[in-house]
Design a protein around this motif. Sequence first.
Motif, short mmCIF file in Angstrom:
data_model
loop_
_atom_site.label_atom_id
_atom_site.label_comp_id
_atom_site.label_asym_id
_atom_site.label_seq_id
_atom_site.Cartn_x
_atom_site.Cartn_y
_atom_site.Cartn_z
N PRO A 8 0.82 -1.22 0.00
CA PRO A 8 0.00 0.00 0.00
C PRO A 8 0.85 1.27 0.00
CG PRO A 8 0.14 -0.88 2.21
CD PRO A 8 0.84 -1.87 1.30
N ASP A 12 -3.72 4.77 0.92
CA ASP A 12 -4.54 3.61 1.25
C ASP A 12 -4.89 3.51 2.73
OD1 ASP A 12 -4.62 2.53 -1.42
OD2 ASP A 12 -2.53 1.87 -1.13
N MET A 16 -7.76 1.21 4.77
CA MET A 16 -7.27 0.17 5.68
C MET A 16 -7.86 0.37 7.07
SD MET A 16 -3.35 0.11 4.26
CE MET A 16 -2.67 -1.04 5.46
N GLN A 17 -7.91 1.62 7.53
CA GLN A 17 -8.49 1.92 8.85
C GLN A 17 -9.97 1.54 8.89
OE1 GLN A 17 -7.23 4.51 11.70
NE2 GLN A 17 -5.66 2.99 11.32
N TYR A 44 3.36 -3.28 5.53
CA TYR A 44 2.03 -3.80 5.17
C TYR A 44 2.00 -4.43 3.79
CZ TYR A 44 0.05 -1.42 9.21
OH TYR A 44 -0.25 -1.03 10.49
N CYS A 46 -1.32 -5.51 1.22
CA CYS A 46 -2.78 -5.49 1.04
C CYS A 46 -3.18 -6.51 -0.02
CB CYS A 46 -3.24 -4.11 0.57
SG CYS A 46 -3.13 -2.82 1.81
N ILE A 53 -9.67 -2.72 -1.67
CA ILE A 53 -8.89 -3.34 -0.61
C ILE A 53 -9.84 -4.12 0.29
CG2 ILE A 53 -7.42 -2.98 1.42
CD1 ILE A 53 -6.37 -0.44 0.06
N PHE A 56 -5.60 -6.98 4.66
CA PHE A 56 -4.20 -6.60 4.77
C PHE A 56 -3.58 -7.26 5.99
CE2 PHE A 56 -6.30 -3.18 7.16
CZ PHE A 56 -5.52 -3.07 8.30
#
Length: 153
Positions: A8, A12, A16-17, A44, A46, A53, A56
Amino acid sequence: MEIKLFKPTLKDIDAMQALVKGEVDKGIILLRTPDEMATTIRSYTCISVDDEIVGFTALHVHSPKLAEVRSLVVNEKYRGLKLGQKLVEACKVEAKALNLEEILSLTYQKGFFESLGFEMINKEDLPEHKIWADCIRCKHFPVCDEVALIYKL
């Protein structure tokens, strides 16, 4: 359906969060702030399905011999497609390239990691800096019910 593994970028992090929020809220995965994720973005990997996404993980290096699979998550809609397995296998490849000797996992998913060749160990055998650096931040600390597993490269 196009499945793609990739490293990532900083753009990104928001996706991701959002993806990991439910697992963080349940206490299954430790919270990593956007700033923490930014400083460790290179660790990371992914996985995307049709450019979205959907999962991950991170390979966090603890020492010249040991790394840890962290924050492994796959969107519930995409579980059962072996995407988690693909992410862990990517960590193994990366760990071998770094000449590491072992990969650690602290997890509630014992069977999943055992199916990938990880073996259970006593948590007391974990490096002390691992316990104090991360575990103290967990909402379950000090009553931990995760299991520790190790994979020898």
